[in-house]
Design an enzyme around this catalytic site. Structure first.
Site, PDB file in Angstrom:
ATOM      1  N   ARG A 136     -69.834  74.891 -16.837  1.00 44.26           N
ATOM      2  CA  ARG A 136     -69.087  74.540 -18.040  1.00 44.26           C
ATOM      3  C   ARG A 136     -69.230  73.041 -18.239  1.00 44.26           C
ATOM      4  O   ARG A 136     -69.734  72.333 -17.372  1.00 44.26           O
ATOM      5  CB  ARG A 136     -67.618  74.947 -17.924  1.00 44.26           C
ATOM      6  CG  ARG A 136     -66.884  74.291 -16.764  1.00 44.26           C
ATOM      7  CD  ARG A 136     -65.428  74.698 -16.725  1.00 44.26           C
ATOM      8  NE  ARG A 136     -64.724  74.041 -15.624  1.00 44.26           N
ATOM      9  CZ  ARG A 136     -63.429  74.129 -15.414  1.00 44.26           C
ATOM     10  NH1 ARG A 136     -62.678  74.850 -16.203  1.00 44.26           N
ATOM     11  NH2 ARG A 136     -62.862  73.505 -14.397  1.00 44.26           N
ATOM     12  N   GLU A 177     -51.526  73.996 -16.896  1.00 38.97           N
ATOM     13  CA  GLU A 177     -52.031  74.703 -15.719  1.00 38.97           C
ATOM     14  C   GLU A 177     -51.370  74.124 -14.474  1.00 38.97           C
ATOM     15  O   GLU A 177     -51.192  72.909 -14.373  1.00 38.97           O
ATOM     16  CB  GLU A 177     -53.555  74.543 -15.564  1.00 38.97           C
ATOM     17  CG  GLU A 177     -54.397  75.160 -16.653  1.00 38.97           C
ATOM     18  CD  GLU A 177     -55.888  74.985 -16.382  1.00 38.97           C
ATOM     19  OE1 GLU A 177     -56.245  74.683 -15.225  1.00 38.97           O
ATOM     20  OE2 GLU A 177     -56.683  75.138 -17.320  1.00 38.97           O
ATOM     21  N   GLU A 200     -64.746  80.623  -9.497  1.00 37.46           N
ATOM     22  CA  GLU A 200     -63.369  80.386  -9.051  1.00 37.46           C
ATOM     23  C   GLU A 200     -62.704  81.663  -8.538  1.00 37.46           C
ATOM     24  O   GLU A 200     -61.484  81.798  -8.601  1.00 37.46           O
ATOM     25  CB  GLU A 200     -62.563  79.776 -10.196  1.00 37.46           C
ATOM     26  CG  GLU A 200     -63.084  78.400 -10.588  1.00 37.46           C
ATOM     27  CD  GLU A 200     -62.376  77.819 -11.804  1.00 37.46           C
ATOM     28  OE1 GLU A 200     -61.796  76.724 -11.678  1.00 37.46           O
ATOM     29  OE2 GLU A 200     -62.404  78.442 -12.876  1.00 37.46           O
ATOM     30  N   TYR A 248     -62.016  82.643  -5.629  1.00 41.95           N
ATOM     31  CA  TYR A 248     -61.095  82.440  -4.512  1.00 41.95           C
ATOM     32  C   TYR A 248     -59.834  81.661  -4.911  1.00 41.95           C
ATOM     33  O   TYR A 248     -58.977  81.406  -4.065  1.00 41.95           O
ATOM     34  CB  TYR A 248     -61.789  81.690  -3.380  1.00 41.95           C
ATOM     35  CG  TYR A 248     -62.571  82.560  -2.416  1.00 41.95           C
ATOM     36  CD1 TYR A 248     -62.420  83.938  -2.388  1.00 41.95           C
ATOM     37  CD2 TYR A 248     -63.454  81.979  -1.510  1.00 41.95           C
ATOM     38  CE1 TYR A 248     -63.134  84.721  -1.492  1.00 41.95           C
ATOM     39  CE2 TYR A 248     -64.173  82.745  -0.612  1.00 41.95           C
ATOM     40  CZ  TYR A 248     -64.009  84.128  -0.610  1.00 41.95           C
ATOM     41  OH  TYR A 248     -64.708  84.906   0.283  1.00 41.95           O
ATOM     42  N   HIS A 249     -59.732  81.244  -6.164  1.00 44.76           N
ATOM     43  CA  HIS A 249     -58.579  80.451  -6.598  1.00 44.76           C
ATOM     44  C   HIS A 249     -57.304  81.286  -6.534  1.00 44.76           C
ATOM     45  O   HIS A 249     -57.318  82.497  -6.725  1.00 44.76           O
ATOM     46  CB  HIS A 249     -58.806  79.946  -8.023  1.00 44.76           C
ATOM     47  CG  HIS A 249     -57.923  78.796  -8.406  1.00 44.76           C
ATOM     48  ND1 HIS A 249     -56.594  78.943  -8.719  1.00 44.76           N
ATOM     49  CD2 HIS A 249     -58.195  77.469  -8.531  1.00 44.76           C
ATOM     50  CE1 HIS A 249     -56.077  77.766  -9.020  1.00 44.76           C
ATOM     51  NE2 HIS A 249     -57.026  76.851  -8.909  1.00 44.76           N
ATOM     52  N   TRP A 259     -60.982  74.576  -4.571  1.00 43.69           N
ATOM     53  CA  TRP A 259     -61.912  73.450  -4.642  1.00 43.69           C
ATOM     54  C   TRP A 259     -61.597  72.316  -3.666  1.00 43.69           C
ATOM     55  O   TRP A 259     -62.316  71.328  -3.621  1.00 43.69           O
ATOM     56  CB  TRP A 259     -61.943  72.880  -6.068  1.00 43.69           C
ATOM     57  CG  TRP A 259     -60.587  72.783  -6.725  1.00 43.69           C
ATOM     58  CD1 TRP A 259     -60.041  73.654  -7.629  1.00 43.69           C
ATOM     59  CD2 TRP A 259     -59.604  71.751  -6.539  1.00 43.69           C
ATOM     60  NE1 TRP A 259     -58.785  73.244  -8.005  1.00 43.69           N
ATOM     61  CE2 TRP A 259     -58.495  72.076  -7.355  1.00 43.69           C
ATOM     62  CE3 TRP A 259     -59.552  70.604  -5.756  1.00 43.69           C
ATOM     63  CZ2 TRP A 259     -57.342  71.294  -7.418  1.00 43.69           C
ATOM     64  CZ3 TRP A 259     -58.405  69.811  -5.806  1.00 43.69           C
ATOM     65  CH2 TRP A 259     -57.319  70.165  -6.637  1.00 43.69           C
ATOM     66  N   ASN A 266     -61.115  72.076 -22.986  1.00 41.29           N
ATOM     67  CA  ASN A 266     -60.500  72.210 -21.669  1.00 41.29           C
ATOM     68  C   ASN A 266     -60.921  71.051 -20.772  1.00 41.29           C
ATOM     69  O   ASN A 266     -62.110  70.875 -20.497  1.00 41.29           O
ATOM     70  CB  ASN A 266     -60.924  73.529 -21.013  1.00 41.29           C
ATOM     71  CG  ASN A 266     -60.225  73.773 -19.694  1.00 41.29           C
ATOM     72  OD1 ASN A 266     -59.094  74.236 -19.657  1.00 41.29           O
ATOM     73  ND2 ASN A 266     -60.903  73.462 -18.597  1.00 41.29           N
ATOM     74  N   GLU A 267     -59.955  70.234 -20.365  1.00 38.45           N
ATOM     75  CA  GLU A 267     -60.182  69.164 -19.391  1.00 38.45           C
ATOM     76  C   GLU A 267     -61.416  68.316 -19.712  1.00 38.45           C
ATOM     77  O   GLU A 267     -62.419  68.334 -18.985  1.00 38.45           O
ATOM     78  CB  GLU A 267     -60.311  69.765 -17.982  1.00 38.45           C
ATOM     79  CG  GLU A 267     -59.056  70.462 -17.511  1.00 38.45           C
ATOM     80  CD  GLU A 267     -59.160  71.027 -16.105  1.00 38.45           C
ATOM     81  OE1 GLU A 267     -58.122  71.259 -15.467  1.00 38.45           O
ATOM     82  OE2 GLU A 267     -60.305  71.240 -15.635  1.00 38.45           O
TER      83      GLU A 267
END
Length: 691
Positions: free
Chosen positions: A141, A329, A377, A379-380, A337, A179-180
């Site tokens: 992204r 968020e 992501e 495993y987030h 991460w 986003n960010e």
């Protein structure tokens, strides 16, 4: 036509209009907006990743947990526009409607942070060029070029389609653009835009060359197209202006989408973007100008919540718009991460949520709802697992949801107000980062060294830019305000002359607005007001002793030798024996100016000595604790309304503590009047007192 007839036809017309509105709502499948609490619990939901047959089960679990808001769509461009110009928003309409049936409102994210493969394949010029000259690739992204005209055209068209579809949907409460914001491009087109931007700022090359002192190292420019892009190391004026250009480009990138949303959406729908706390990749004050509210993504990562650093990031975000904000968020336990992706302790997620609300958040939203089966992501941390059943954290999230609902009536319309402000600027942080002079010098840590003891005393601190209105503050502190513009200098001088107490911290006003040295030395334009100046600065290998009004301690990392010119300047602290130059010289001075006061701290004080300095600053300025003294480890967060004050208390200490209250208050969560509250580790109390 008589009066009765007129009344009859007016009623008939109103009835027809009402029927048309109802018919239009039913025709589009929209339902009335869900009734939600004033304080929202939310989550990021990705319906495009799951079959529609699963949605209702997910939404039912959200409803049961007290979740009243979902953010959707911010990574779904390939689903929304599978081929150029062919839009598919029916599924998103179904998702918004399904959420509303469970009492859940929606924030729609524009999907420009993750362009689809057809776009980057057909228009490779929309991919950003990295600093090493390589073009970024599809598959992650933020691989787009934020300055590229074609990319902006396509992103705007997508945002416009969304706004036309959902801009009047009663269940959609707001918009998140992209986003960010983070990655920039170093392509020739962006460089040409930067050169044109410089021309608009400086008008002539002679002006630019003079203000950047380009005679140094033969850097003089004879044509605008000779100006390069430099980051981290280069002419300080060039470095600073590149970051200002980046900030302005993100603002225009955002405005490109914001304009079409505003043109097609109800005014009640807010527009924001999700920022990242202390991230300094752009000037957040610049980017926030056009937004309705500020929002940020609050992550701990490895370890556990630091209420000081995290709290200061909240206060920083609140200062972008000067009002309550959203946590768009935050982590539901763990992330994927960090170096070690540990889980937050049981009870810590709840404590963190109330810590957020205490600092002025009106919404706390978790990323994300459910584990993705694949992707970077997977495993987030989540609230439910890949099988759709609740994770162990679900019950704690449900407790937060119940408490938010219970406390919402007293928190509605309340906001944070402070007697103390800390000044912050991205120009200054960048300038120090580029020329640290001591590898351990961290401008954020410098701010926190003041913030920590001041907040412990005042129980509320604002973090604002140096050009903000300051008249409401009894004490204003400016640690590391390295770059000082003429406008900011004028603002600070007026503050002192009108009776405020201004405290200047180390490295104050070394630089002017072009990142050049002020010729009169520190504190630059405030030298006459201070009645003294910095004669020399020293990066320290070893700590130096300091002694005086705030006791005996140490100066660390950095020491400035101060001199006094006017006889009414009081020396507060002096250096002890060290390098010879500092021996016996002033380390902190203060001067009364009419009803105001100005103070300069030239030493980065150790924790204990800084605590004593903070006691002196607040005492002499008339700053009082909002609630009164509390045990160490217990945080107090006041929020003020028209008729009452709400105090949120959180115990971050491992030991239980009892807090005696200055008066009888109502305990919102447990009910009933109380004169004291006992808080276990991560314990929370929400108290209210009438004015």
């Amino acid at each position: 036509m008589n009066t009765s007839q007129r009344l009859f036809f007016r009623c008939l017309a109103f009835a027809a209009f009402f029927a048309w509105i109802c018919g239009a709502t039913l025709a589009t499948g929209q339902t009335a907006a869900p009734q939600t609490p004033a304080i929202l619990l939310g989550t990021a939901w990705y319906p495009e990743q799951w079959p529609e047959s699963r949605w209702d089960a997910d939404l039912a679990l959200m409803q049961k947990a007290g979740i009243h808001m979902v953010r959707v769509g911010e990574f779904a461009w390939s689903r929304m526009e599978p081929t150029e110009g062919q839009y598919d928003l029916e599924w998103l309409d179904h998702a918004v409607t399904a959420a509303a049936k469970h009492g859940i409102v929606t924030v729609i994210g524009t999907p420009s942070a993750a362009p689809p493969a057809w776009l980057t394949q057909k228009y490779p010029e929309t991919l950003r060029t990295m600093e090493d000259g390589r073009r970024d690739q599809h598959g992650n992204r933020q691989q787009f070029n934020f300055a590229n005209a074609k990319y902006r055209e396509l992103a705007r068209a997508m945002a416009e389609q969304l706004a036309k579809r959902f801009g009047h949907n009663p269940s959609v409460v707001g918009w998140q653009i992209d986003n960010e914001y983070a990655n920039v491009s170093f392509d020739p087109e962006t460089r040409a835009q930067f050169q044109q931007w410089l021309k608009a700022q400086y008008d002539t090359l002679d002006n630019l060359n003079t203000r950047w002192t380009t005679s140094y190292w033969s850097e003089t420019y004879f044509d605008w197209n000779q100006v390069p892009i430099q980051i981290n190391y280069g002419n300080p004026g060039l470095l600073l202006n590149w970051m200002r250009f980046v900030s302005g480009t993100w603002r225009s990138y955002q405005k490109n989408q914001l304009e079409v949303i505003r043109a097609n959406a109800d005014p009640r729908q807010f527009i924001t973007t999700n920022m990242m706390g202390w991230f300094n990749g752009y000037d957040h004050y610049t980017v926030a100008q056009d937004l309705d509210l500020a929002a940020w993504d609050d992550y701990v990562g490895q370890g556990h919540l630091d209420p000081v650093k995290n709290g200061a990031a909240h206060d920083l975000t609140r200062g972008f718009k000067g009002k309550n904000f959203w946590v768009m968020e935050t982590q539901p336990g763990g992330v994927n991460w960090a170096s070690i992706n540990n889980w937050l302790d049981k009870g810590e997620v709840r404590a963190m949520a109330w810590h957020d609300i205490g600092h002025g958040a009106d919404t706390v939203s978790y990323w994300q709802w459910r584990s993705a089966l694949n992707g970077q992501e997977q495993y987030h941390g989540t609230i439910v697992g890949p099988d759709g059943t609740p994770d162990p954290l679900y019950e704690e999230i449900s407790q937060i949801g119940r408490e938010f609902e219970k406390a919402s009536p007293v928190l509605a319309g309340t906001s944070v107000k402070s007697e103390v402000a800390i000044l912050h600027s991205y120009d200054s942080r960048w300038a120090i980062e580029w020329q640290k002079h001591n590898k351990n010098y961290d401008p954020v840590e410098e701010i926190l060294s003041y913030y920590d003891p001041l907040r412990a005393i005042a129980q509320s601190v604002d973090i604002v830019p140096p050009t903000a209105s300051l008249s409401q503050y009894k004490l204003v502190v400016a640690p590391g305000l390295n770059v000082l513009s003429d406008a900011a200098a004028k603002n600070l001088i007026e503050y002192v002359n009108h009776g405020g107490h201004l405290v200047l911290g180390q490295r104050f006003a070394m630089k002017d607005n072009d990142n050049g040295l002020w010729p009169q030395r520190q504190p630059g334009p405030l030298t006459d007001l201070l009645g003294g100046r910095v004669e020399q600065y020293y990066a320290l290998v070893d700590a130096v002793p300091v002694d005086g009004k705030w006791g005996a301690g140490e100066g660390q990392l950095w020491a400035e030798l101060l001199s006094t010119k006017d006889p009414d300047v009081e020396v507060l602290m002096r250096y002890g024996k060290s390098n010879g130059w500092l021996d016996g010289q002033p380390a902190a001075i203060t001067r009364k100016v009419g009803k105001g006061r100005i103070t300069y701290l030239g030493a980065w004080l150790d924790k204990n000595t800084m605590a004593e300095a903070a006691n002196w600053m607040t005492d002499i300025s008339g700053v009082k604790p909002a609630l009164g003294p509390v045990p160490e480890g217990v945080e107090v967060y006041p929020r003020y309304g028209a008729k009452s004050t709400v105090y949120i208390l959180v115990n971050f200490s491992k030991a239980p503590h009892t807090v005696k209250l200055p008066a009888t208050m109502q305990d919102v969560l447990s009910g009933g009047p109380v004169q004291a509250v006992t808080l276990q580790h991560y314990g929370v109390a929400v108290l209210t007192s009438s004015k």
